[in-house]
Design a protein around this motif. Structure first.
Motif, PDB file in Angstrom:
ATOM      1  N   GLU B  29       0.829  -1.198   0.000  1.00  0.00           N
ATOM      2  CA  GLU B  29       0.000   0.000   0.000  1.00  0.00           C
ATOM      3  C   GLU B  29       0.868   1.254   0.000  1.00  0.00           C
ATOM      4  O   GLU B  29       2.018   1.228   0.448  1.00  0.00           O
ATOM      5  N   SER B  30       0.304   2.332  -0.501  1.00  0.00           N
ATOM      6  CA  SER B  30       1.078   3.573  -0.574  1.00  0.00           C
ATOM      7  C   SER B  30       0.731   4.540   0.551  1.00  0.00           C
ATOM      8  O   SER B  30       1.513   5.432   0.866  1.00  0.00           O
ATOM      9  N   ASP B  31      -0.417   4.322   1.175  1.00  0.00           N
ATOM     10  CA  ASP B  31      -0.868   5.234   2.215  1.00  0.00           C
ATOM     11  C   ASP B  31      -1.240   4.444   3.455  1.00  0.00           C
ATOM     12  O   ASP B  31      -2.051   3.520   3.389  1.00  0.00           O
ATOM     13  N   TYR B  32      -0.650   4.819   4.563  1.00  0.00           N
ATOM     14  CA  TYR B  32      -0.871   4.067   5.792  1.00  0.00           C
ATOM     15  C   TYR B  32      -0.340   4.905   6.953  1.00  0.00           C
ATOM     16  O   TYR B  32       0.234   5.974   6.769  1.00  0.00           O
ATOM     17  N   TYR B  33      -0.570   4.418   8.169  1.00  0.00           N
ATOM     18  CA  TYR B  33      -0.028   5.040   9.368  1.00  0.00           C
ATOM     19  C   TYR B  33       0.882   4.049  10.091  1.00  0.00           C
ATOM     20  O   TYR B  33       0.655   2.836  10.052  1.00  0.00           O
ATOM     21  N   LEU B  34       1.878   4.600  10.753  1.00  0.00           N
ATOM     22  CA  LEU B  34       2.773   3.804  11.590  1.00  0.00           C
ATOM     23  C   LEU B  34       2.756   4.364  12.996  1.00  0.00           C
ATOM     24  O   LEU B  34       2.630   5.573  13.190  1.00  0.00           O
ATOM     25  N   PHE B  35       2.899   3.483  13.964  1.00  0.00           N
ATOM     26  CA  PHE B  35       2.820   3.887  15.362  1.00  0.00           C
ATOM     27  C   PHE B  35       3.933   3.212  16.171  1.00  0.00           C
ATOM     28  O   PHE B  35       4.391   2.114  15.836  1.00  0.00           O
ATOM     29  N   TRP B  36       4.301   3.876  17.251  1.00  0.00           N
ATOM     30  CA  TRP B  36       5.086   3.242  18.308  1.00  0.00           C
ATOM     31  C   TRP B  36       4.248   3.280  19.583  1.00  0.00           C
ATOM     32  O   TRP B  36       3.761   4.345  19.990  1.00  0.00           O
ATOM     33  N   TYR B  37       4.096   2.085  20.196  1.00  0.00           N
ATOM     34  CA  TYR B  37       3.397   1.963  21.468  1.00  0.00           C
ATOM     35  C   TYR B  37       4.394   1.530  22.541  1.00  0.00           C
ATOM     36  O   TYR B  37       5.302   0.743  22.284  1.00  0.00           O
ATOM     37  N   LYS B  38       4.174   2.023  23.733  1.00  0.00           N
ATOM     38  CA  LYS B  38       4.979   1.660  24.904  1.00  0.00           C
ATOM     39  C   LYS B  38       4.124   0.816  25.826  1.00  0.00           C
ATOM     40  O   LYS B  38       2.949   1.131  26.065  1.00  0.00           O
ATOM     41  N   GLN B  39       4.709  -0.278  26.347  1.00  0.00           N
ATOM     42  CA  GLN B  39       4.001  -1.118  27.305  1.00  0.00           C
ATOM     43  C   GLN B  39       4.864  -1.287  28.552  1.00  0.00           C
ATOM     44  O   GLN B  39       5.775  -2.112  28.583  1.00  0.00           O
ATOM     45  N   PRO B  40       4.592  -0.522  29.599  1.00  0.00           N
ATOM     46  CA  PRO B  40       5.333  -0.686  30.852  1.00  0.00           C
ATOM     47  C   PRO B  40       4.882  -1.957  31.564  1.00  0.00           C
ATOM     48  O   PRO B  40       3.967  -2.638  31.096  1.00  0.00           O
ATOM     49  N   PRO B  41       5.503  -2.287  32.690  1.00  0.00           N
ATOM     50  CA  PRO B  41       5.121  -3.507  33.416  1.00  0.00           C
ATOM     51  C   PRO B  41       3.636  -3.560  33.805  1.00  0.00           C
ATOM     52  O   PRO B  41       3.100  -4.631  34.030  1.00  0.00           O
ATOM     53  N   SER B  42       2.982  -2.428  33.859  1.00  0.00           N
ATOM     54  CA  SER B  42       1.549  -2.410  34.171  1.00  0.00           C
ATOM     55  C   SER B  42       0.699  -3.032  33.066  1.00  0.00           C
ATOM     56  O   SER B  42      -0.491  -3.273  33.252  1.00  0.00           O
ATOM     57  N   ARG B  43       1.275  -3.292  31.913  1.00  0.00           N
ATOM     58  CA  ARG B  43       0.621  -3.882  30.727  1.00  0.00           C
ATOM     59  C   ARG B  43      -0.152  -2.861  29.903  1.00  0.00           C
ATOM     60  O   ARG B  43      -0.600  -3.176  28.811  1.00  0.00           O
ATOM     61  N   GLN B  44      -0.327  -1.666  30.407  1.00  0.00           N
ATOM     62  CA  GLN B  44      -1.091  -0.668  29.668  1.00  0.00           C
ATOM     63  C   GLN B  44      -0.375  -0.308  28.373  1.00  0.00           C
ATOM     64  O   GLN B  44       0.825  -0.061  28.368  1.00  0.00           O
ATOM     65  N   MET B  45      -1.100  -0.269  27.264  1.00  0.00           N
ATOM     66  CA  MET B  45      -0.538   0.116  25.976  1.00  0.00           C
ATOM     67  C   MET B  45      -0.690   1.623  25.821  1.00  0.00           C
ATOM     68  O   MET B  45      -1.811   2.150  25.863  1.00  0.00           O
ATOM     69  N   ILE B  46       0.425   2.308  25.633  1.00  0.00           N
ATOM     70  CA  ILE B  46       0.436   3.770  25.569  1.00  0.00           C
ATOM     71  C   ILE B  46       0.995   4.205  24.225  1.00  0.00           C
ATOM     72  O   ILE B  46       2.099   3.806  23.847  1.00  0.00           O
ATOM     73  N   LEU B  47       0.244   5.025  23.515  1.00  0.00           N
ATOM     74  CA  LEU B  47       0.731   5.534  22.230  1.00  0.00           C
ATOM     75  C   LEU B  47       1.846   6.533  22.469  1.00  0.00           C
ATOM     76  O   LEU B  47       1.678   7.496  23.224  1.00  0.00           O
TER      77      LEU B  47
END
Lengths: 114, 121
Positions: B29-47
């Motif tokens: 595909e030519s158009d898309y989004y990329l992300f980095w997520y952080k997951q600390p020991p609490s398991r919460q997914m943070i953008l």
């Protein structure tokens, strides 16, 4: 704001037992998702619901069923749990146009099947 | 199908130093989004940060920045002035565009395997 709430946070099942993981979001999002997280494999999509009344399979749907109960709630059911379903399960929701859809995640459910 | 690869299972950095986490992806595909997520020991997914593929400029969020190389399909995360609170699992993710029969759009994420970042005091 509560955001995305999952219950329970921890669960131990015996092989063959069934259970339902509950998820609710209070952000008025249209789309909801279930992912599983396994060591060395990241998160993989199990099922998703683009809008109320619709559900579709993701990458790893075998052994699971889902129900989009209403706009807020999206449940994941294991009919006959297997040890291979030991994992951490995440529910997420998103709202946006096109691809600018930041996903908001619940805190996860750690499920162990023995 | 899209794939996302993080080739560094573990990385470490000294507090106040800079570290770069690598991510490559495969798509037609030519158009898309990329992300980095952080997951600390609490398991919460943070953008942490997002990048729109059609934008040339690399995204920046405070101490976090990306090096987006579209032709090379590379999306690395640079953390400057590392802090103890940066210690976590970091996931690179690709967003696939879709719309259901009713026209509601959604974004399915494909994740990399994750990189565990340790920050040494």
């Amino acid at each position: 704001n509560a955001g995305v709430t999952q219950t329970p946070k921890f669960q131990v099942l015996k092989t063959g037992q069934s259970m339902t993981l509950q998820c609710a979001q209070d952000m008025n999002h249209n789309s909801m998702y279930w992912y599983r997280q396994d060591p060395g494999m990241g998160l993989r999509l199990i099922y998703y619901s683009a809008s109320e009344g619709t559900t579709d399979k993701g990458e790893v749907p075998n052994g699971y069923n889902v129900s989009r109960l209403n706009k807020r709630e999206f449940s994941l059911r294991l009919e006959s749990a297997a040890p291979s379903q030991t994992s951490v399960y995440f529910c997420a929701s998103s709202q946006g146009t096109g691809m600018n859809t930041e996903a908001f995640f619940g805190q996860g459910t750690r499920l162990t099947v023995v | 199908a899209q794939t996302v690869t993080q080739s560094q299972p573990e990385m470490s950095v000294q507090e106040a130093e800079t570290v770069t986490l690598s991510c490559t992806y495969d798509t037609s595909e030519s158009d898309y989004y990329l992300f980095w997520y952080k997951q600390p020991p609490s398991r919460q997914m943070i953008l942490v940060i997002r990048q729109e593929a059609y934008k040339q400029q690399n995204a920046t969020e405070n101490r976090f920045s990306v090096n987006f190389q579209k032709a090379a399909k590379s999306f690395s995360l640079k953390i400057s002035d590392s802090q103890l609170g940066d210690a976590a699992m970091y996931f690179c993710a690709y967003s696939t565009f879709g719309a259901n029969a009713g026209g509601t759009s959604y974004g399915k994420l494909t994740f990399g395997q994750g990189t565990i970042l340790t920050v040494h005091p």
